[in-house]
Motif scaffolding. Structure first.
Motif, PDB file in Angstrom:
ATOM      1  N   GLU A  15     -22.567  31.436  99.892  1.00  0.00           N
ATOM      2  CA  GLU A  15     -22.332  31.116  98.488  1.00  0.00           C
ATOM      3  C   GLU A  15     -23.476  31.593  97.616  1.00  0.00           C
ATOM      4  O   GLU A  15     -23.274  31.981  96.478  1.00  0.00           O
ATOM      5  CB  GLU A  15     -22.117  29.602  98.288  1.00  0.00           C
ATOM      6  CG  GLU A  15     -20.870  29.056  98.956  1.00  0.00           C
ATOM      7  CD  GLU A  15     -21.020  28.861 100.458  1.00  0.00           C
ATOM      8  OE1 GLU A  15     -22.132  28.561 100.923  1.00  0.00           O
ATOM      9  OE2 GLU A  15     -20.024  29.037 101.174  1.00  0.00           O
ATOM     10  N   SER A  16     -24.702  31.569  98.116  1.00  0.00           N
ATOM     11  CA  SER A  16     -25.838  31.969  97.306  1.00  0.00           C
ATOM     12  C   SER A  16     -26.530  33.220  97.827  1.00  0.00           C
ATOM     13  O   SER A  16     -27.537  33.628  97.289  1.00  0.00           O
ATOM     14  CB  SER A  16     -26.847  30.825  97.224  1.00  0.00           C
ATOM     15  OG  SER A  16     -27.410  30.588  98.501  1.00  0.00           O
ATOM     16  N   CYS A  17     -26.010  33.836  98.851  1.00  0.00           N
ATOM     17  CA  CYS A  17     -26.637  35.016  99.429  1.00  0.00           C
ATOM     18  C   CYS A  17     -26.381  36.231  98.530  1.00  0.00           C
ATOM     19  O   CYS A  17     -25.231  36.635  98.349  1.00  0.00           O
ATOM     20  CB  CYS A  17     -26.100  35.282 100.838  1.00  0.00           C
ATOM     21  SG  CYS A  17     -26.776  36.800 101.556  1.00  0.00           S
ATOM     22  N   PRO A  18     -27.436  36.817  97.974  1.00  0.00           N
ATOM     23  CA  PRO A  18     -27.220  37.959  97.090  1.00  0.00           C
ATOM     24  C   PRO A  18     -26.627  39.167  97.804  1.00  0.00           C
ATOM     25  O   PRO A  18     -25.937  39.976  97.182  1.00  0.00           O
ATOM     26  CB  PRO A  18     -28.624  38.268  96.558  1.00  0.00           C
ATOM     27  CG  PRO A  18     -29.556  37.679  97.555  1.00  0.00           C
ATOM     28  CD  PRO A  18     -28.842  36.487  98.139  1.00  0.00           C
ATOM     29  N   PHE A  19     -26.858  39.288  99.119  1.00  0.00           N
ATOM     30  CA  PHE A  19     -26.337  40.433  99.865  1.00  0.00           C
ATOM     31  C   PHE A  19     -24.896  40.238 100.312  1.00  0.00           C
ATOM     32  O   PHE A  19     -24.235  41.200 100.697  1.00  0.00           O
ATOM     33  CB  PHE A  19     -27.252  40.758 101.043  1.00  0.00           C
ATOM     34  CG  PHE A  19     -28.672  41.027 100.613  1.00  0.00           C
ATOM     35  CD1 PHE A  19     -28.949  41.824  99.517  1.00  0.00           C
ATOM     36  CD2 PHE A  19     -29.727  40.463 101.291  1.00  0.00           C
ATOM     37  CE1 PHE A  19     -30.250  42.070  99.107  1.00  0.00           C
ATOM     38  CE2 PHE A  19     -31.034  40.700 100.888  1.00  0.00           C
ATOM     39  CZ  PHE A  19     -31.295  41.504  99.794  1.00  0.00           C
ATOM     40  N   CYS A  20     -24.393  39.018 100.267  1.00  0.00           N
ATOM     41  CA  CYS A  20     -22.967  38.766 100.475  1.00  0.00           C
ATOM     42  C   CYS A  20     -22.221  38.894  99.147  1.00  0.00           C
ATOM     43  O   CYS A  20     -21.078  39.334  99.114  1.00  0.00           O
ATOM     44  CB  CYS A  20     -22.746  37.374 101.060  1.00  0.00           C
ATOM     45  SG  CYS A  20     -23.234  37.218 102.791  1.00  0.00           S
ATOM     46  N   ALA A  21     -22.881  38.509  98.053  1.00  0.00           N
ATOM     47  CA  ALA A  21     -22.253  38.560  96.732  1.00  0.00           C
ATOM     48  C   ALA A  21     -22.157  39.978  96.193  1.00  0.00           C
ATOM     49  O   ALA A  21     -21.154  40.346  95.572  1.00  0.00           O
ATOM     50  CB  ALA A  21     -23.032  37.683  95.757  1.00  0.00           C
ATOM     51  N   ALA A  22     -23.165  40.797  96.416  1.00  0.00           N
ATOM     52  CA  ALA A  22     -23.228  42.135  95.815  1.00  0.00           C
ATOM     53  C   ALA A  22     -22.000  42.997  96.102  1.00  0.00           C
ATOM     54  O   ALA A  22     -21.442  43.587  95.168  1.00  0.00           O
ATOM     55  CB  ALA A  22     -24.501  42.847  96.246  1.00  0.00           C
ATOM     56  N   PRO A  23     -21.529  43.107  97.353  1.00  0.00           N
ATOM     57  CA  PRO A  23     -20.379  43.989  97.609  1.00  0.00           C
ATOM     58  C   PRO A  23     -19.089  43.544  96.932  1.00  0.00           C
ATOM     59  O   PRO A  23     -18.164  44.339  96.796  1.00  0.00           O
ATOM     60  CB  PRO A  23     -20.215  43.947  99.134  1.00  0.00           C
ATOM     61  CG  PRO A  23     -21.504  43.459  99.658  1.00  0.00           C
ATOM     62  CD  PRO A  23     -22.080  42.577  98.591  1.00  0.00           C
ATOM     63  N   GLU A  65     -22.144  49.073  89.554  1.00  0.00           N
ATOM     64  CA  GLU A  65     -23.159  49.133  88.506  1.00  0.00           C
ATOM     65  C   GLU A  65     -23.839  47.781  88.325  1.00  0.00           C
ATOM     66  O   GLU A  65     -25.060  47.696  88.255  1.00  0.00           O
ATOM     67  CB  GLU A  65     -22.533  49.605  87.195  1.00  0.00           C
ATOM     68  CG  GLU A  65     -23.556  49.885  86.115  1.00  0.00           C
ATOM     69  CD  GLU A  65     -22.924  50.525  84.892  1.00  0.00           C
ATOM     70  OE1 GLU A  65     -23.499  50.361  83.806  1.00  0.00           O
ATOM     71  OE2 GLU A  65     -21.862  51.177  85.008  1.00  0.00           O
ATOM     72  N   LYS A  66     -23.052  46.720  88.260  1.00  0.00           N
ATOM     73  CA  LYS A  66     -23.611  45.376  88.069  1.00  0.00           C
ATOM     74  C   LYS A  66     -24.433  44.937  89.284  1.00  0.00           C
ATOM     75  O   LYS A  66     -25.484  44.316  89.136  1.00  0.00           O
ATOM     76  CB  LYS A  66     -22.481  44.380  87.805  1.00  0.00           C
ATOM     77  CG  LYS A  66     -22.967  42.970  87.549  1.00  0.00           C
ATOM     78  CD  LYS A  66     -21.800  42.070  87.179  1.00  0.00           C
ATOM     79  CE  LYS A  66     -22.185  40.628  87.158  1.00  0.00           C
ATOM     80  NZ  LYS A  66     -22.691  40.120  85.935  1.00  0.00           N
ATOM     81  N   ALA A  67     -23.973  45.276  90.477  1.00  0.00           N
ATOM     82  CA  ALA A  67     -24.662  44.874  91.707  1.00  0.00           C
ATOM     83  C   ALA A  67     -25.798  45.822  92.084  1.00  0.00           C
ATOM     84  O   ALA A  67     -26.517  45.569  93.043  1.00  0.00           O
ATOM     85  CB  ALA A  67     -23.665  44.800  92.862  1.00  0.00           C
ATOM     86  N   LEU A  68     -25.950  46.923  91.346  1.00  0.00           N
ATOM     87  CA  LEU A  68     -26.970  47.944  91.613  1.00  0.00           C
ATOM     88  C   LEU A  68     -26.733  48.684  92.932  1.00  0.00           C
ATOM     89  O   LEU A  68     -27.662  49.210  93.537  1.00  0.00           O
ATOM     90  CB  LEU A  68     -28.385  47.346  91.571  1.00  0.00           C
ATOM     91  CG  LEU A  68     -28.793  46.691  90.255  1.00  0.00           C
ATOM     92  CD1 LEU A  68     -30.155  46.017  90.399  1.00  0.00           C
ATOM     93  CD2 LEU A  68     -28.805  47.701  89.120  1.00  0.00           C
ATOM     94  N   ILE A  69     -25.475  48.726  93.375  1.00  0.00           N
ATOM     95  CA  ILE A  69     -25.126  49.435  94.612  1.00  0.00           C
ATOM     96  C   ILE A  69     -25.079  50.930  94.337  1.00  0.00           C
ATOM     97  O   ILE A  69     -24.465  51.371  93.369  1.00  0.00           O
ATOM     98  CB  ILE A  69     -23.774  48.928  95.169  1.00  0.00           C
ATOM     99  CG1 ILE A  69     -23.918  47.479  95.634  1.00  0.00           C
ATOM    100  CG2 ILE A  69     -23.277  49.825  96.298  1.00  0.00           C
ATOM    101  CD1 ILE A  69     -22.616  46.818  96.058  1.00  0.00           C
ATOM    102  N   TYR A  91     -24.278  48.996 103.272  1.00  0.00           N
ATOM    103  CA  TYR A  91     -24.353  49.585 101.942  1.00  0.00           C
ATOM    104  C   TYR A  91     -25.809  49.625 101.480  1.00  0.00           C
ATOM    105  O   TYR A  91     -26.684  48.983 102.077  1.00  0.00           O
ATOM    106  CB  TYR A  91     -23.475  48.804 100.956  1.00  0.00           C
ATOM    107  CG  TYR A  91     -23.943  47.397 100.677  1.00  0.00           C
ATOM    108  CD1 TYR A  91     -24.654  47.111  99.512  1.00  0.00           C
ATOM    109  CD2 TYR A  91     -23.685  46.351 101.564  1.00  0.00           C
ATOM    110  CE1 TYR A  91     -25.099  45.821  99.251  1.00  0.00           C
ATOM    111  CE2 TYR A  91     -24.119  45.067 101.298  1.00  0.00           C
ATOM    112  CZ  TYR A  91     -24.827  44.806 100.144  1.00  0.00           C
ATOM    113  OH  TYR A  91     -25.266  43.533  99.883  1.00  0.00           O
ATOM    114  N   ALA A  92     -26.068  50.388 100.417  1.00  0.00           N
ATOM    115  CA  ALA A  92     -27.415  50.515  99.863  1.00  0.00           C
ATOM    116  C   ALA A  92     -27.390  50.104  98.399  1.00  0.00           C
ATOM    117  O   ALA A  92     -26.479  50.481  97.657  1.00  0.00           O
ATOM    118  CB  ALA A  92     -27.914  51.948 100.003  1.00  0.00           C
TER     119      ALA A  92
END
Length: 165
Positions: free
Chosen positions: A13-21, A26-30, A38-39
């Motif tokens: 729920e709070s993991c930024p690396f689970c949320a980003a994908p 653009e918003k996630a900086l991927i 992913y990078a």
């Protein structure tokens, strides 16, 4: 430091690396997505172009990652180095993983590898005296430049490894 000082939290729920994908690139900086990893740009970069390479799966330690995750993380890391070198002219890289909070991992429960471009002139008095790091480019601009230079499947050979002798 923001991640470290916040302390541990609930996992996905709070993991930024689970949320980003799950977010817009653009918003996630991927900058690039693979099948298993992913990078993305580090939200709190040490240097301009500081990337993180992460598996999609929420796994904490390198030895818990699958062979496919490890292989794709390695491939993404190599491509990141080639792209960053091409667009920024950096002189070298720091590449590494901090495994566990005690080892300095800001997000200890989701594996991620740092790819930090370095220049011969990137060290000065700011980080020591002022506890500040000057980043000469906005994250959004850096993400766009790296994403635009990242090879697509059709042109992956343009940034491929040198031919073996």
């Amino acid at each position: 430091m923001v991640y470290i000082e916040a302390g541990p939290g609930p996992h996905e729920e709070s993991c930024p690396f689970c949320a980003a994908p799950k977010m817009d690139d653009e918003k996630a900086l991927i900058v690039a997505r693979g099948e298993f990893a992913y990078a993305l740009l580090n939200l709190f970069p040490y240097n301009s172009g500081h990337l993180l390479v992460c598996p999609y799966r929420h796994v904490a330690l390198y030895d818990d990652a699958t062979a496919e995750e490890v292989a794709e993380m390695a491939s993404l890391t190599q491509t990141a180095m080639r792209v960053i070198r091409e667009i920024s002219g950096c002189d070298g890289f720091n590449i590494g993983m901090n495994q566990g909070r005690v080892a300095g991992a800001g997000v200890a429960d989701h594996l991620h590898q740092h790819v930090v471009p370095r220049w011969a002139t990137d060290a000065n008095f700011f980080p020591i005296i002022a506890e500040t790091k000057a980043i000469p480019r906005l994250l959004g601009e850096t993400r766009q430049a790296i994403a635009d230079a990242w090879p697509r499947a059709a042109d992956a050979g343009s940034l491929s490894a040198p031919d073996a002798p």
